[in-house]
Structure formats: C-alpha cells, structure tokens
Design an enzyme around this catalytic site. Structure first.
Site, PDB file in Angstrom:
ATOM      1  N   HIS A 240       0.825  -1.211   0.000  1.00  0.00           N
ATOM      2  CA  HIS A 240       0.000   0.000   0.000  1.00  0.00           C
ATOM      3  C   HIS A 240       0.851   1.249   0.000  1.00  0.00           C
ATOM      4  O   HIS A 240       0.358   2.340   0.289  1.00  0.00           O
ATOM      5  CB  HIS A 240      -0.945   0.002   1.203  1.00  0.00           C
ATOM      6  N   GLY A 241       2.141   1.085  -0.254  1.00  0.00           N
ATOM      7  CA  GLY A 241       3.007   2.249  -0.428  1.00  0.00           C
ATOM      8  C   GLY A 241       3.483   2.901   0.852  1.00  0.00           C
ATOM      9  O   GLY A 241       3.440   4.127   0.995  1.00  0.00           O
TER      10      GLY A 241
END
Ligand code: FES
Length: 276
Positions: A240-241
C-alpha cells in the site's frame, strides 16, 4: 399388676389383673428343680400350679369380683442374669474412659489424628496434583526443541558490507540487518522527531550507529517491505506504499508505526538476535 421372681437361670412372670395379693411367683420350668428352691411354695412350682393359684385367688380368670379388668398371663423367659458382660475398657481411648465426660469435651482430642491426616495428607496431595497440572500445561505450551534452537540466531557482521542490508529469518519472521554508512547515520540523527508519525529518535532504535536491526513486517497489514528502497532510503512496502527510513521509522504511507526492533545484542563480531 405383674411380678417377677427369679430362680437360678430362669424366671417366670405372672400377670393377673388388678388382684393385689395374687400375682406371681416364680420358679424354673421343671418342678423337680424348683422343689429344691425353698423360698418358692410348691403350689407355684409349675405354670399349671401357678395358674391354679391365681384362679383360686381371683375366683377364676376374670371372674373374681375384685378383678375388674385384667389379663391373666403366664410367661417364661430366660433372664440370663448370670451372664457377665465383657470388660471393654482396654478398647476405649483414654479420652473416653470417663463415661461421665460429655463427648464434646473430648472432641478435639479424639479428632486430632483424623483432622491432621485430612489436612496434612490432603494438602500434600493437592500440592502434588497442582504441580502435575502446571508441569503438564507448561510442557504442553512450551516451545518445541527445534523452535527453541531458533530462539536466537547469530549473525556475522563481517558478512554484511557497509551500505547493505541482509534479511534473516528469526522465529518465522524476516529480520533486516542494515550496515549503515556514515551519511545514513548522520541523516537519520538529524530527523526532527516532532515531524514523525511515530516519534522516535534514531538513538532509541539502535545500539550501535552503524547497525540497524528491525523486524521486516510492515506495521500496516503485515507485508514484507523491500530493503534499501523507497523515498527515504530505508524500506518500502509495495502493498500500500509505506516508506520507512534507514532507521525503520515510518515516513510516508498508511503504516501507523515504525518497524519493530527485536531484542538483540552484540557479541564479538556477531549480532545475536533474540537475546538482550
Ligand atoms: S501492508 Fe505495508 S503498506 Fe500496507
């Protein structure tokens, strides 16, 4: 009215209504035996003679005017007056030899041994049973031998060149060991703690400035980040970065916390993970 007379081992009772002067006399069942018993008149020697005497005195069973109501009964029984009772004194406890002492006064003394056995032996058995239960539970829950062997791992620091990060498995989880450069150290030390989502100074996360040890599990949803990647030169979680710096602190992305630091210590040229 009834009377009882005893002769040797026998007794005979005669009941004859309410006649005060008639009732009873006694003897053995055999006339010849009774004849030797001088105190008993011959007319009362047998049941028949006694009955006759009663009838004479009362004018017949239930017919005498003085006998208002009554029962004329002759019976024989063994009185056993010559039987001596055994002496049971030797079987009695000292505390109960005095038959006049109330039982409650000697209760403590009599119950001392059973009470001691109950609480003593019972207590010992309870303790033993408790110990068995605890031992069983502990051994059941204890780590298996092969897992215990992996409780701590030793990492040779010479195997990790400066500027590189290596991944090791410890207790089923990845562990990142980063050999930091002087530039990385200076950079991480200079980060304002107040700007961090999870405020921690680099000094709180390392034991030696050159070495950063963190568990490689993203604090967002548990992915394994990529080492030496991301916007801050530390770790990057592609799920999810989330971006972590070279100290393992969250700097960008959804992860709420810094990467966890495991217990570890330095021993000669090795880092022992799992021991502090
Ligand atoms: S699990 Fe790493 S960012 Fe979501």
């Amino acid at each position: 009215m009834a009377s009882l007379a005893r002769s040797g081992g026998f007794a005979v009772k005669v009941i004859s209504g309410s006649q005060p002067h008639v009732n009873f006399v006694a003897a053995s069942p055999a006339a010849e035996t009774v004849s030797a018993f001088r105190e008993v008149p011959a007319e009362f020697a047998t049941a028949e003679t006694r009955q006759a005497a009663v009838s004479r005195s009362t004018g017949g069973v239930f017919t005498n005017g003085l006998a208002v109501k009554g029962i004329n009964v002759t019976s024989r029984r063994l009185a056993h007056t010559d039987v001596s009772f055994p002496n049971m004194e030797s079987y009695r406890r000292d505390s109960t030899k005095n038959t006049q002492t109330p039982a409650r006064d000697t209760e403590d003394q009599r119950r001392a041994l059973p009470t001691a056995l109950y609480y003593g032996a019972g207590g010992v058995l309870s303790l033993w049973a408790g110990k068995e239960v605890v031992q069983t539970l502990v051994s059941y829950k204890a780590m298996a031998a092969d897992q215990r062997a992996l409780a701590s791992i030793e990492i040779n620091m010479n195997d990790i060149p400066e500027g590189q990060t290596k991944t090791f498995e410890w207790r089923g989880k990845p562990v990142f060991v980063k050999h930091r450069t002087k530039a990385e150290i200076a950079k991480e030390k200079a980060v304002p703690v107040a700007d961090l989502r999870h405020p921690q100074h680099d000094d709180e996360r390392v034991q030696k400035d050159e070495w950063s040890v963190v568990i490689g599990v993203c604090t967002h949803l548990g992915c394994v980040p990529i080492a030496n990647a991301g916007d801050f030169g530390g770790y990057y979680c592609p799920c999810h970065g989330s971006h972590y710096d070279a100290s393992g602190r969250i700097r960008k992305g959804p992860a709420p916390l810094n990467l966890h630091v495991p217990a570890y210590s330095f021993k000669d040229t090795t880092i022992v993970i799992g021991s502090s």
